[in-house]
Design a protein around this motif. Structure first.
Motif, PDB file in Angstrom:
ATOM      1  N   SER A 284      -8.818  -5.890   6.463  1.00 51.45           N
ATOM      2  CA  SER A 284      -8.382  -6.540   5.220  1.00 51.45           C
ATOM      3  C   SER A 284      -7.346  -7.630   5.459  1.00 51.45           C
ATOM      4  O   SER A 284      -6.835  -8.219   4.506  1.00 51.45           O
ATOM      5  N   LEU A 285      -7.034  -7.899   6.734  1.00 48.63           N
ATOM      6  CA  LEU A 285      -5.980  -8.856   7.069  1.00 48.63           C
ATOM      7  C   LEU A 285      -6.588 -10.202   7.463  1.00 48.63           C
ATOM      8  O   LEU A 285      -7.465 -10.270   8.319  1.00 48.63           O
TER       9      LEU A 285
ATOM     10  N   LEU B 237       0.902  -7.195   9.607  1.00 46.80           N
ATOM     11  CA  LEU B 237       0.848  -5.838   9.066  1.00 46.80           C
ATOM     12  C   LEU B 237       2.178  -5.157   9.362  1.00 46.80           C
ATOM     13  O   LEU B 237       2.594  -5.068  10.521  1.00 46.80           O
TER      14      LEU B 237
ATOM     15  N   SER C 114      -7.088   3.587  -0.060  1.00 46.81           N
ATOM     16  CA  SER C 114      -7.557   2.433   0.700  1.00 46.81           C
ATOM     17  C   SER C 114      -9.007   2.057   0.407  1.00 46.81           C
ATOM     18  O   SER C 114      -9.446   0.972   0.790  1.00 46.81           O
TER      19      SER C 114
ATOM     20  N   ALA D 226       2.638  -1.264   4.366  1.00 45.78           N
ATOM     21  CA  ALA D 226       2.179   0.112   4.145  1.00 45.78           C
ATOM     22  C   ALA D 226       3.256   1.083   4.613  1.00 45.78           C
ATOM     23  O   ALA D 226       3.457   1.266   5.811  1.00 45.78           O
TER      24      ALA D 226
ATOM     25  N   CYS E  85      -3.514   0.417  16.343  1.00 48.22           N
ATOM     26  CA  CYS E  85      -3.529  -0.983  15.930  1.00 48.22           C
ATOM     27  C   CYS E  85      -4.195  -1.856  16.998  1.00 48.22           C
ATOM     28  O   CYS E  85      -5.016  -2.717  16.686  1.00 48.22           O
TER      29      CYS E  85
ATOM     30  N   LEU F 144      -9.703  -1.342  -1.100  1.00 42.70           N
ATOM     31  CA  LEU F 144      -9.538  -2.577  -0.325  1.00 42.70           C
ATOM     32  C   LEU F 144     -10.852  -3.208   0.102  1.00 42.70           C
ATOM     33  O   LEU F 144     -10.847  -4.266   0.741  1.00 42.70           O
TER      34      LEU F 144
ATOM     35  N   ASP G 274      -6.044   4.897   8.148  1.00 34.86           N
ATOM     36  CA  ASP G 274      -6.334   3.675   7.395  1.00 34.86           C
ATOM     37  C   ASP G 274      -6.108   2.379   8.169  1.00 34.86           C
ATOM     38  O   ASP G 274      -6.462   1.304   7.659  1.00 34.86           O
TER      39      ASP G 274
ATOM     40  N   ILE H 174       0.203  -7.318   4.807  1.00 38.42           N
ATOM     41  CA  ILE H 174       0.012  -5.976   4.278  1.00 38.42           C
ATOM     42  C   ILE H 174       1.251  -5.148   4.614  1.00 38.42           C
ATOM     43  O   ILE H 174       1.693  -5.099   5.765  1.00 38.42           O
TER      44      ILE H 174
ATOM     45  N   MET I  40       0.847  -1.201   0.000  1.00 38.11           N
ATOM     46  CA  MET I  40       0.000   0.000   0.000  1.00 38.11           C
ATOM     47  C   MET I  40       0.878   1.246   0.000  1.00 38.11           C
ATOM     48  O   MET I  40       1.756   1.398   0.844  1.00 38.11           O
TER      49      MET I  40
ATOM     50  N   TYR J  43      -6.918  -1.569   7.154  1.00 38.92           N
ATOM     51  CA  TYR J  43      -5.909  -2.622   7.051  1.00 38.92           C
ATOM     52  C   TYR J  43      -6.280  -3.806   7.940  1.00 38.92           C
ATOM     53  O   TYR J  43      -6.164  -4.963   7.528  1.00 38.92           O
TER      54      TYR J  43
END
Length: 277
Positions: free
Chosen positions: A230-231, A237, A200, A213, A254, A203, A223, A211, A149, A227
């Motif tokens: 999308s994982l 990540l 993004s 980024a 996160c 996605l 974003d 991922i 990304m 993410y």
């Protein structure tokens, strides 16, 4: 008819990390190319794309630790690659990976990546790209689905594919980066990497095992929820493009979305961190 460009001559103190931050921010504002020198850098933008307020909100220009002055003038279109070739040197990451331009001699390494130096961010010279390449070298990509990304030149997706990734998508919002990535994936016999221009929002309904980024702090914070969604379970990540002082904020964001901090690399106050779910 030649295109008219504006050349901005930035004098930067201290040179690092201010020049790197300035280059990254200018790239997001439509500046197409940069030439670094001992006093700072030259930056080029099409006159038709320039607006007087363009520089008003740049973080680096407001930062009290940096002293940056500039002058500007009109010039006709130049051969940007000729300027790059004067300053572009091959780099090694670990013992087995080299990132070089087509005009550099090939050496015997496990992963030989050829990047045409066309001003796209991500040649491996910047600390954040270098650390992301380090992460990839130390990670098992065999059979994994991967997203790069903010791909810049596509160098991260290319190395991931060389390391056995089953599939790889590369996305960048900048048209120059998108076109450069298309060229580079073909040049490195990785034409099955899917390259897209966008952000993004692309996605939606997509899932990846890994991922990557490498963007900047603000976009990452915005974003990270996307993410995380999308994982795939058991995925990883990798984030970079921010400073050590921003690591707590990135990690907290996160954690709020089910991603656990595992480790980070640090180089000249820049950070690249790994999170898992």
């Amino acid at each position: 008819m030649s295109l008219i460009y504006l050349e901005f001559d930035f004098k930067v103190k201290p040179l690092q990390p201010a020049s790197d931050i300035l280059m990254a921010e200018l790239g997001e504002l439509g500046f197409e190319s940069f030439v670094e020198n001992e006093e700072g850098l030259l930056a080029y933008i099409l006159k038709s794309e320039w607006k007087e307020q363009t520089l008003n909100d740049l973080f680096v220009l407001q930062h009290p630790d940096f002293e940056i002055t500039w002058t500007s003038k009109e010039i006709e279109q130049q051969n940007w690659n000729a300027e790059w070739e004067k300053n572009f040197h091959p780099i090694r990451v670990g013992d087995g990976c080299m990132v070089r331009a087509p005009f550099h001699a090939k050496e015997e390494v496990t992963y030989d990546i050829v990047i045409e130096p066309k001003m796209s961010f991500g040649t491996g010279h910047h600390e954040t790209t270098y650390m992301m390449l380090q992460h990839i070298l130390n990670t098992d990509f065999e059979g994994k689905s991967v997203l790069d990304m903010g791909c810049g030149t596509g160098v991260l997706a290319i190395l991931a594919k060389m390391k056995g990734a089953r599939s790889a998508d590369a996305i960048d919002i900048d048209e120059w980066c998108y076109l450069n990535s298309l060229e580079n994936v073909e040049r490195n016999n990785c034409a099955d990497i899917q390259v897209f221009q966008g952000d993004s929002s692309l996605l939606k309904d997509k899932k990846y095992d890994i991922i990557l980024a490498n963007i900047n702090r603000n976009i990452l914070l915005e974003d990270i929820p996307i993410y995380a969604n999308s994982l795939n379970k058991g995925g990883a990540l990798f984030l970079s493009g921010f400073y050590l002082k921003d690591l707590d904020a990135i990690s907290s964001k996160c954690a709020a979305h089910g991603l656990e901090f595992e480790k980070n690399l640090e180089k000249n106050r820049w950070v690249s961190a790994k999170y898992v779910n």
